[in-house]
Design an enzyme around this catalytic site. Structure first.
Site, mmCIF file in Angstrom:
data_model
loop_
_atom_site.group_PDB
_atom_site.id
_atom_site.type_symbol
_atom_site.label_atom_id
_atom_site.label_comp_id
_atom_site.label_asym_id
_atom_site.label_seq_id
_atom_site.Cartn_x
_atom_site.Cartn_y
_atom_site.Cartn_z
ATOM 1 N N ASP A 1 -8.297 -9.024 4.970
ATOM 2 C CA ASP A 1 -8.070 -7.914 5.894
ATOM 3 C C ASP A 1 -8.733 -8.323 7.195
ATOM 4 O OD1 ASP A 1 -7.115 -5.507 6.784
ATOM 5 O OD2 ASP A 1 -7.793 -4.381 5.054
ATOM 6 N N GLU B 1 -12.405 -1.286 12.602
ATOM 7 C CA GLU B 1 -12.438 -0.717 11.255
ATOM 8 C C GLU B 1 -13.599 -1.267 10.431
ATOM 9 O OE1 GLU B 1 -8.801 -1.342 9.116
ATOM 10 O OE2 GLU B 1 -9.550 -0.413 7.276
ATOM 11 N N GLU C 1 0.819 -1.213 0.000
ATOM 12 C CA GLU C 1 0.000 0.000 0.000
ATOM 13 C C GLU C 1 0.854 1.264 0.000
ATOM 14 O OE1 GLU C 1 -2.619 -0.785 3.353
ATOM 15 O OE2 GLU C 1 -4.080 -1.704 2.032
#
Lengths: 736, 736
Positions: free
Chosen positions: B397, B425, B303
């Protein structure tokens, strides 16, 4: 800090009880049991019950506050009765009982109150007012009297606010960062509103009500139109529904380009009927959610904000358009005078023409000092009745010391609202103990001579000079979501002082400290005296170690943290420290007399005369108005350079003296707050030394004169200070 | 929320005492007096004094904790004695007394402890261990027993952690924003460090120590090299000096390009001697400040983060370079396996070749599921001894439900550390009550079959399967500077559960809830049972209303707030929800069998077999591994579409059921926390309905089947949900 020192701090923190730490959350509303046994006994014998008339939302919270306060302070249950009893307090609007005492309700207005002893033998006290707000304020006043150990027998007192709108301005962004905020994130949790009402909102309202603040601008003057969309307005409504109970109105900042940003229009021209229509409808929508919405605060055509000048219209055109939309709902527009775009057709001269010493950096710009006046003075009388012009203290920004703005006293047909900065952008941010009472008072007491001697700023803004129909005062909040609200525990005092002065500007700085210290720490005179000494010296200290003798705006660029008098490459000439201090081989200071920018000409002649002549000029403002040779002999007998050194060194000395006084309070205070302030004072001392050394070493490159031998030497060279970088200094660019 | 409702909330908040509100700051370390009078009397009669041997910094804070805890719980003064007394607790490392009880100190290691009754008639209890850390943990364990009303007579218990390094990862930035943080600003006030030690640092350390957490990574994995400069290292040192007393090591994230960013080098190539030298010197410098520095956590070539692949080197090359620098100081490298760059030479097939239904959005990318395994599996055995590979739960994730990562069980020569995400999240952020105990357990209990049946993830990571010399477990923190640390009061339970499971993964989710609820709220069985019911249902609820039947990664882009299964325009194919759900006219789900991406082939054959066949596949993982026709008959007898509807609706129903149970606790709980959770549950219910409606309406555009008639209708159409925008959703882009 050494490891040993940190271990020590851990141990002393741990010596405080874990259970209920003194974390500062309670502010000055502590209501712990009175610790003077004689006084406690006396108070207890005087109060057994309350007789409370009325049950509106505001009266309900007021009653709760009174009961909780009394029960906390007295450590006993207080009974609520339906009839008059001995040893009681009667709370009643327009008290109808036979008292033999005439209350002049007409003079109390909406917010004023009277407290009087109805029967001194039977201990019956009355708190009365015209309406709910007055009762609320009267109750907080009564509780404060007990918190500060005042006698509550034989009372006969009346208090009314001098100013109608006593407002906190939050520079809080919708993403919860706070511009120039140094106490964590914004307390407004927009993401969770309207569904989640943080108890903090209620405690915020209580704290404000306790000192008379009755308005809050929720959003940053660097505005985001999104807050005017329905989703956000419903969030605003939820806050307004909380605050209404505490007599606090909600205001928003209006981004001038909102009709384009969120309205789908092509223009925001204030004379365009579609734009006017859009604002009218938007305002109607706001009032449909919030019937007592206060109005808009607007920063227009300033530092990148859009405004009417984008469309070749005047500030009056812009303000009046919003005012017309708000008028049917009794809302107001607070239009900021903080503008400093150079408008060639208006600025009367340009600094290109000034003769500068060849050693000085090149400066090209009109004097920013003058631009607000140049812009707004011609507009006096052109604003709608529900527009006020909000004027920063002072003419440049919120510096440690500024002379009054020349707008005060110069716009007799326009209500002016002073804008103070409670948050310490230029006053050491959240690490420096700086009590702002004297700073606020210096401005409020300054004489504009607008209607002859005695035309103080206070009398301008309270409307007594010009008979304004609207009066107001604004303070830029220092509140964030840190446990103690303000980061530095003494930051709370500045919030408190703003509110108290907004209510009554005749209170002295010292009286306010006395109240605050007693409520916040203890009534022990040893502590109160020491805290008072520290606080009352602190503002002059910060002036001395940052910007003595009238220096101003020489801080770090952007974040404004620390000294940077050498900066000469900022985006505009008047963002540069060199623009303001103008040090050169001849001397230092900004000539604003007739030989310079002639900014002094904007003042009434009496004001101008007191500063125009170098020989008579109060040395507090010396370098604000004069470019003074390095060897000029000051009143102390020292030459200017030596006087500058003296001031910088004495600023540091004062901080060290504050540290010693604080250290002496160890035995008298709770460990948590004692250690917290002690650590912060140590940081303040380091920062004061940094300011002193960096500024003197830099100015020395022009003066070529030595720092007198009796002073300690700077511990680094100038290059060291110039190389310091603080990319994450808080309060700007999303840094917290 | 209506104005009436808000007024009501104000009143109920005000009915709580102002003085010491239940603000959640104390977490589970409350030490209020035991409220069961019989038990209180019993405890009181058993404990009068402590006999505490030793005075190291850690023992000093441990003793203080014990004294404060006992005095709070028992409501009486506890005496410290120098000799053995009746009714006392003896705290002694390697207890030398004649006890008739053999303590196996060798088995206790550094952190384990034994608590035993030395004399049950005279009420003498011993807490012993090999060293300071064990004593600290033993004391917190003993206090927890009393907080949860357990018997403390006739004790004979031993506890040792299953995993050596139990670490919180903070994704905290130097500007005090927190990536994926939903509880305000970072608790690390870098600007005020090292001069100002916030008491919060100490309370953070106490809370961690109480549950056995012994490491903290202070900085975001999206790293900033500035933290490795001297100024910041001195700030880190100040924190380390606090945490050391609580047996907590400090770690930092190392930005791979630091030699360039702050070192002035032209390259960060791990095989370049100048780069290696720079890191060696930098690490030496760190240890000169922090002798027990833990090491580095690294996110590399992921990322946008720099890494060794930038220089055509492997992850092993990068990790080993840092490991070599740390090894002399006994530091470790935690290298993250969260990488998903498509490396053509390594990915075994491309999705361009997959036959997709023409109605489906175009997808081109390899299966992100497989990329970490593809990258790291070949490197097994190539890492230095002081490198661990940190593997996210799970392969994509931190979704509400993921199958285990195929890396577990596949790298026998490399210590693997699981990375859990405590911060929510993907679990409703700070507004949803989701207890993560069952989620953590599901991963820890999953069988990798790496060494045959019973090769659970827990046994992989505790080293018992492969005899790792280093073991660890990491949880991404949910902590911020809100008064209650985690935003949602129940977020505290996830921090607690992570620590407790890191210590002992055999604890059940239910046991942990029991402990936490008793310590946090009350021992009243009515409350404990109700809280347990709510918490133990909450994870399945969130799976159902967000991503039932194996759906995953269909949340809003960027901020990850709310549903957005329709998004197909993100910056990479595998950032798009459509990439993951693959809904088309035929069906829905990601075929990861041999006819699809064949990700299942990365698992041991036993794991693959349990999921490979659509008929046998646990329906929890159905759409993780199969593209399933809309009319496929599920085990319930319902066709897939109806089952999907059933799951989404039952998720919402569970939330409503949680609300009803919570409402029943009103009389048993403090007003402040009761109302707070009630408001949050109402938001959760709204968000659950939003997820359900948005997802079903969107998937319906493919299935063309009706939502069964017995269900409530969506209150908006799909376009409404697609139009929702949340530019200031927290946890990303500087939003708080």
């Amino acid at each position: 800090m050494t490891m040993r020192k940190i271990c020590f701090i851990i141990y002393v923190f741990l010596s405080a009880p874990f259970i209920h730490a003194e974390d500062g959350y309670r502010l000055w509303l502590r209501y712990d049991r009175i610790d003077d046994p004689v006084l406690l006994q006396q108070y207890r014998s005087q109060i057994n019950s309350i007789n409370f008339q009325g049950s509106s939302p505001t009266l309900t919270v007021a009653k709760k506050e009174l009961l909780d306060g009394l029960q906390g302070l007295l450590g006993k249950k207080i009974i609520e009765t339906g009839s008059r009893q001995n040893n009681s307090i009667i709370i009643s609007k327009r008290f109808p009982g036979q008292s033999g005492i005439t209350v002049h309700y007409d003079a109390l207005g909406n917010d004023g109150f009277t407290i009087f002893t109805l029967d001194s033998k039977k201990h019956v006290t009355v708190i009365t007012a015209n309406g709910d707000a007055g009762i609320l304020y009267g109750i907080f006043h009564f509780l404060r009297m007990m918190q500060t150990h005042q006698a509550i027998s034989n009372l006969r007192l009346t208090s009314t606010p001098r100013i109608q709108n006593r407002i906190l301005d939050h520079w809080d962004n919708l993403n919860r960062t706070v511009e120039r905020g140094y106490a964590g994130a914004s307390i407004w949790n927009w993401h969770l509103l309207p569904g989640y009402i943080d108890k903090r909102y209620i405690d915020y309202a209580r704290a404000n009500a306790s000192i008379g603040i009755n308005g809050t601008v929720l959003t940053n003057v660097n505005a985001n139109a999104l807050v005017l969309t329905k989703d956000y307005l419903l969030k605003v409504k939820a806050l307004a529904d909380v605050f209404r109970n505490y007599n606090i109105k909600v205001y928003l900042t209006a981004r001038f380009s909102a009709p384009i940003d969120i309205g789908g229009l092509k223009t925001a021209d204030p004379l365009d009927p579609a734009v006017q229509n859009w604002w009218n409808k938007k305002v109607d929508e706001i009032y449909s959610y919030i019937p007592d919405f206060g109005g808009f605060l607007v920063k227009a055509n300033s530092e990148g904000q859009p405004g009417p000048q984008t469309y070749e219209r005047t500030h009056a055109d812009g303000a009046n358009m919003l005012a017309d939309a708000l008028a049917p709902h009794h809302g107001i527009v607070m239009w900021r005078a903080f503008v400093y775009d150079v408008r060639p057709q208006k600025s009367s001269e340009n600094f290109d023409s000034l003769k500068m010493d060849p050693s000085a950096p090149t400066i090209t710009s009109a004097d920013r000092f003058k631009l607000a006046y140049d812009e707004f003075k011609p507009l006096d009388g052109k604003f709608r009745k529900n527009v006020v012009i909000q004027v920063k203290n002072g003419p440049i920004d919120f510096q440690p010391r500024e002379p009054l703005s020349p707008l005060f006293g110069s716009m007799p047909k326009t209500p002016l609202v002073p804008e103070f900065q409670i948050t310490q952008e230029y006053l050491g941010q959240a690490t420096n103990l700086v009590y702002e009472g004297p700073l606020f008072k210096e401005c409020l007491d300054a004489d504009t001579y607008g209607k002859g001697k005695g035309s103080t700023v206070a009398k301008v803004i309270d409307g007594s000079l010009e008979n304004y129909s609207i009066t107001g005062i604004a303070g830029v909040s220092n509140i964030g979501n840190e446990r103690n609200w303000t980061g530095h525990p003494f930051g709370q005092a500045n919030w408190y002082a703003f509110g108290r002065l907004a209510w009554d500007y005749d209170l002295s700085s010292s009286q306010i400290v006395d109240e605050w210290a007693r409520q916040t720490f203890t009534n022990d005179p040893h502590v109160v005296d020491a805290v008072k000494k520290i606080m009352l010296s602190s503002r002059e200290a910060v002036v001395n170690y940052m910007t003595p003798l009238g220096l101003h705006h020489i801080m770090g660029t952007g974040h404004h943290y620390g000294p940077a008098p050498w900066v000469n490459n900022a985006g505009r000439p008047d963002w540069n420290p060199v623009y303001y201090h103008r040090a050169d081989s001849v001397g230092i200071g900004f000539d604003r007399t007739v030989t310079g920018s002639n900014a002094l000409s904007q003042y009434a002649v009496e004001v101008r005369l007191q500063w125009e002549d170098l020989k008579n000029c109060d040395e507090k403002y010396l370098l604000w108005f004069h470019h003074v040779p390095w060897r000029y002999k000051t009143r102390s007998g020292r030459i200017l350079w030596d006087e500058l050194c003296y001031k910088y060194y004495s600023g540091v000395d004062t901080v060290r003296w504050m540290q010693r006084i604080w250290d002496g309070l160890k035995a008298y205070l709770d460990t948590e707050r004692f250690e917290q302030v002690k650590m912060l004072l140590a940081i303040q001392e380091k920062e004061a030394v940094w300011w002193r050394n960096a500024c003197l070493l830099y100015f020395q490159t022009f003066s070529k004169l030595p720092i007198p031998a009796n002073y300690e030497r700077p511990d680094h060279d100038l290059e060291y200070y110039k190389a310091l970088k603080f990319p994450y200094a808080p309060g700007i660019g999303g840094n917290l």
